[in-house]
Design a protein around this motif. Sequence first.
Motif, short mmCIF file in Angstrom:
data_model
loop_
_atom_site.label_atom_id
_atom_site.label_comp_id
_atom_site.label_asym_id
_atom_site.label_seq_id
_atom_site.Cartn_x
_atom_site.Cartn_y
_atom_site.Cartn_z
N ARG A 85 1.35 -1.57 -0.33
CA ARG A 85 0.49 0.08 -0.23
C ARG A 85 1.10 1.29 0.14
NH1 ARG A 85 -1.97 -3.99 -0.73
NH2 ARG A 85 -3.92 -4.35 0.69
N ASN A 86 0.64 2.28 -1.07
CA ASN A 86 1.18 3.66 -0.28
C ASN A 86 0.34 4.44 -0.89
OD1 ASN A 86 3.08 5.35 -0.58
ND2 ASN A 86 4.23 4.98 -3.13
N PHE A 87 -0.09 5.35 0.40
CA PHE A 87 -0.24 6.58 1.27
C PHE A 87 0.01 7.35 1.26
CE2 PHE A 87 -3.85 2.80 0.47
CZ PHE A 87 -5.22 3.24 -0.32
N ARG A 88 -0.97 8.31 0.58
CA ARG A 88 -0.02 10.02 1.25
C ARG A 88 -1.25 10.79 1.81
NH1 ARG A 88 1.05 11.96 -3.69
NH2 ARG A 88 0.13 10.60 -4.12
N PHE A 89 -1.47 12.02 2.74
CA PHE A 89 -2.08 12.36 2.91
C PHE A 89 -1.95 13.99 2.70
CE2 PHE A 89 -4.90 13.95 6.80
CZ PHE A 89 -5.72 13.15 6.39
N LEU B 284 -4.94 11.21 -0.55
CA LEU B 284 -6.17 10.89 0.24
C LEU B 284 -6.27 12.08 1.05
CD1 LEU B 284 -5.31 7.65 2.85
CD2 LEU B 284 -6.72 7.70 0.80
N ASN C 50 6.52 3.85 3.74
CA ASN C 50 5.38 4.68 3.36
C ASN C 50 5.42 5.99 4.48
OD1 ASN C 50 2.65 3.24 2.61
ND2 ASN C 50 3.88 1.14 2.77
N TYR D 293 3.05 10.33 9.39
CA TYR D 293 2.21 11.80 9.49
C TYR D 293 2.28 12.08 11.33
CZ TYR D 293 1.88 12.05 4.65
OH TYR D 293 1.25 11.63 3.12
N ARG E 278 0.18 6.24 9.05
CA ARG E 278 0.35 6.30 7.48
C ARG E 278 -1.06 7.00 7.44
NH1 ARG E 278 2.48 0.43 6.04
NH2 ARG E 278 0.83 0.47 4.63
N ALA E 279 -0.78 7.13 6.18
CA ALA E 279 -2.14 8.13 5.57
C ALA E 279 -3.03 6.63 5.77
CB ALA E 279 -2.34 8.35 4.12
N LEU F 67 -5.47 10.98 11.04
CA LEU F 67 -5.26 11.81 10.54
C LEU F 67 -6.57 12.95 10.25
CD1 LEU F 67 -1.91 11.54 8.02
CD2 LEU F 67 -2.30 12.21 10.44
#
Lengths: 286, 765, 163
Positions: free
Chosen positions: A2-6, A49, C3, C6, C22-23, C68
Amino acid sequence: MRNFRFLQPDSVSTVLKAKEEERENGRILAGGTNLLSYIKMGRVKEGLLIDITRLDELKQIEDTENEVSFGASLTITELLNSSVVQNRLSYLHDTLTHFANPLIRNQATLGGNIADGSPIADTIPILLVLDATVTAASSKSERIIPLKEFFVGPGKTVLAADELLVKVSVPVHESSGVKMIKLGLRNGTACSVTSAAVRVEQDNKKLREIRIALGGVAPTPIRAYNCENALLDGLFDIEAAAGAELEALQQDINPISDVRGTAEYRRGVSVNLVKRALRSAAGMEV
Amino acid sequence: MEKQNFNIIGTRADGCDEKDKVLGNVVYAEDYIMPDTLYCKVFRSAKASAMIKKLNIDKAKALDGVSCVLTHEDVPNNESAKNVVGQTTEVGLLEAKQRILATDRVRYYGEPIVVVAAETPELARDALELIEIEYEELPGVFDPEEAMKPDAPKIHGDNNVIANWALRKGDVEKAFAESDVVVEAEYRTPRQEHAHMEPESGLAWVDDMGVINIRYSTQVVEHYRDVAAVLGIPESRVRTIGTIIGGGFGGKEDLTVEVFLALCSWNTKRPVKMAFSREEMGFGRQKRHPYVLRYKTGATKDGKLTAMQAELISDSGAYVMLSPWVLLYSTVHSTGPYFIPNVKVDAYSVLTNNIMTSAFRGFGGMQVAFAYESQMDALAIKLNMDPVELRKKNFFKRGDETANFQSIPSEVMLDEAVEKAVEALGPKSEPSGKNMRVGRGFACSWQSYGRMTYLHDTASSWVGLEMDGSAVVRCGIPDLGGGQRESIRAIAAELLGIPLDEVHVISTDSQVTPLAGTVTATRALFMSGNATKLAAENVREVILEKAADMLETAAEDLDIENKMVYSSRQTDKKVELVKVIRRCAAEGISIQSLDTYKAAFTDEIKTNVIKDPVYNDWTFGTQAVEVEVDTETGKVNVLKHVSVQDVGRAINIKRTEGQMEGGAAQGLGFALMEDYLEVDGVPITWNLTEYLVPTSKDIPDSNSIILESRSGKGPFGAKGIGEPSITAAAPAVANAIRDAVGIKVLHLPATPERVFWELQKKHQS
Amino acid sequence: MENQLYELTVYVNDKAVRGKVRAEKTLLDFLREHNFTEVKKGCDNGDCGACTVIMDGLAALSCSTTALQAEGRRVYTVKSLGSWEKLHPLQEAFVKHEAVQCGFCSPGFLMTAKALLDNNPMPSRNEIRDAISGNLCRCTGYVKIVDAIEDAASAIEEVSREA
């Protein structure tokens, strides 16, 4: 993997800029009731996200003479608590009390319910009969789309990859009778097997205008144009409209069989749901 | 010296753990953590019937943070077999063995193939996604009746029928010929999912003595034996520690997480943790058997039952599990709580490529209850007789012989139960709309409590007094949430005259608490309650004897209350319990007792035709409902519910009501909405979005009426109530729907669609 | 690829809880990893309500909220309600009415009920049934839960009238 950013954007324009860069990979996170489910199932494995729940710009209610507009990230609970919805759109209020359950209502947003593109979304049929429109914005432009033209297929809408649904506008029909009925397989928290909404305008028991919309009977939520026309043509007395006119509905719908029911059942029961919604909207006993 | 006046038993006392439960203090299986813990996940089959052509775990093994990736080659004894009496010899025990991890063939969607342990749950998931597999699909069979045909694909060996039981009593052919009325129908029941709120979960570690400890949520602490067998190590080197169970209902009766946890911790020598996901609970664990039931019932014109013939076919899924036992329950219970002179029943459990089926509250009793009680209403209609009167003419009485030639050993209070149930429904509700119809129905049931007597069931318990007059009970029974620990606490406190909160119960640890057997089969109170009663009575006797010495009176005249031993004849003769305990200590007299309760023992059943006693006793009860049917959609709403059960004696009123209401809710779900659906063996209702259990808006206020015949075999005349509470709900609903709209409900659940089509059929005819 | 993590602070039961996530990390997992294991994972899909907490005054499904999204917010779990010495009236009523069997769903039900009574102090039985319809209980059949919430509402009302 999984590779998510926020992204916690500070404004709608930040969201739109992110959408422009990320396109499909920019995942709008509002109520989270759908998106987080897709992520856990592995249907969505990467992306940015974009949390839009803190943007006041998307939480506004504009109340004008002919129309009420709702910011897309208003939750169902916020709509239920709004005096505008309670007073000017009481039928919408009635429908929203049947939306999933109170926990989901606290999180799920109006925009999310629409943009997810589900054929059985709880808010759509009533918004269709109210002739609602949605406003889609991108970093370059903004456009207004009639809701009836918004859905393309299951989970598919006309929203472009760089667009965000920002607003839902609902005309106020002071003299209409409106009713939406949802059929689920249990009383609490049920996905609809089929749902039907009807809006009628009457002059001395004479039908002047009618809108019929359904969920769960086609790849998208639909307006039942054939049935509407059949009723307008033949009908002066709704009491008598139980029979042949409603059968025109069969030309409007194209249901599938799934875990909640067969296509045949949806065909049979949606006629009854429309009939019941019609009677209720027209102020008759159900 | 049997105690008669109760201060605790029969009250609404609060339980020992409820306060911690509402405070959020209870530590459930998934909440335990140890330093350096690994997370375990299982790679499962995505085909219902296939050969595994290629399996490549190299990439998963190579992933950073992955500690072990195990296949069948890494399992010392990969085949787990239970000697399940009743399994036919055609298949044989060996061929129907269940594999811990699939070898070359998978037989159902969700069958475990590889088990992985990694540093984080995310890494374990990533590792699963790196496993490469190729299948060659095999023809599958998904309908048990198809599977019975000679040319059907075989799941194991060369016959898919893995159990066959029968009843033969009198001459049904002759009796039907002489009957005034005969009703006949085919019924179908769903594959119900337990849907307990707590997923199967646990934590295992190897301790400094080389013992594998598994702390997990289980109804069967004795599974340490299965784990030892799989690992090929002595049973004494596996310790299972049960946790407070977040619901089970039979779902945590068979093996769940324990073997996977043990394999991974044994291989890595690190603590390993795992919890099933909700999806995995769906396709990775057994369900209730779907049944096809063909019933023919005859009666005289004045309503005496003459004969019953039935064919029962259950879908056992891809593995045997407890199917033969479940089928045995169905077979013996198939007559309902009625004396029928002529009975012929043939029952089959059949292997398919569907999810396996096994224990679930009701254990084969529910499916037949739906059929026999629907038959009774059908007869009443045909006879134009009040369904209450019809049943009253036929209920078993104490001492009557069942169709397996077993005498009913306890009171049958069904006359009272059915009257009270129907009366408690009160005035009939008005329909809520013009297309709504209101109807009422009820159903009676019998359900055994305790295990089959040929299993020679025993339970042990230890009771000891402390110097200050408080007490400790050690008993292996797991606590399923039904108050199992609380019951034995109440029994010990009552017999020893100690306040409830001065008795502590330690339970469900295979190496600390005397084994008391499983929390299944409605046996917990019956068995562990009796064992604790025996042990507490032994201690009580020691105390009363010593006190009699001290008070110079007869032990028979003494009782204990509030930690005071006193004479019921001479009020001035009394001594504090603590003083008696001290005297015992000074004299070296033990104030502890370990005792074992033995249930009825019978010989092993040697033939398919059941001709001998199989059960200890039965609980009898009635449930009644009022429903509203929406004739335009087919949707059924339950407006009222009443349950009346003779529980023999209620140890705790609140908990008894809790069982009655909770069981009924599951029964109403079975009646109206629950069905774990598969299409060609592929599940389509594997989460709680699609698999619907009743919500607070689907269950009405319920009226629980407790009868107490005091004739049961449990402590103080108690019977069991865990399973009997569920049995009659579904046929009551079916009968109420029929009353409301005149349709037969033959196929559960009575979904809106099924009711809709029956209504259409009725309109057309 | 690593990953991205935050940093965040969530105020849980009035204490600052800091972490790096993680997000996609859910609030549920974040809370449980920080030893708030009283928040239960029943389905991880928004279907059962066992993970319900109160966030900014509303009952929230922590499995359907990212950690978050809770950044900087006030989150309350069942441990914020009462203590062993003094149970909250809802907890008191859940014990008294046997609204608890296995107890796994109880923390979620209690938080949903707390949010209900905060917004609607004297709900009808139907309003209670609606309010808790997103929380599943497989043991009790709900009747005793509805009884308990109704009783707690009266108890709270009585106390506030006296005060």
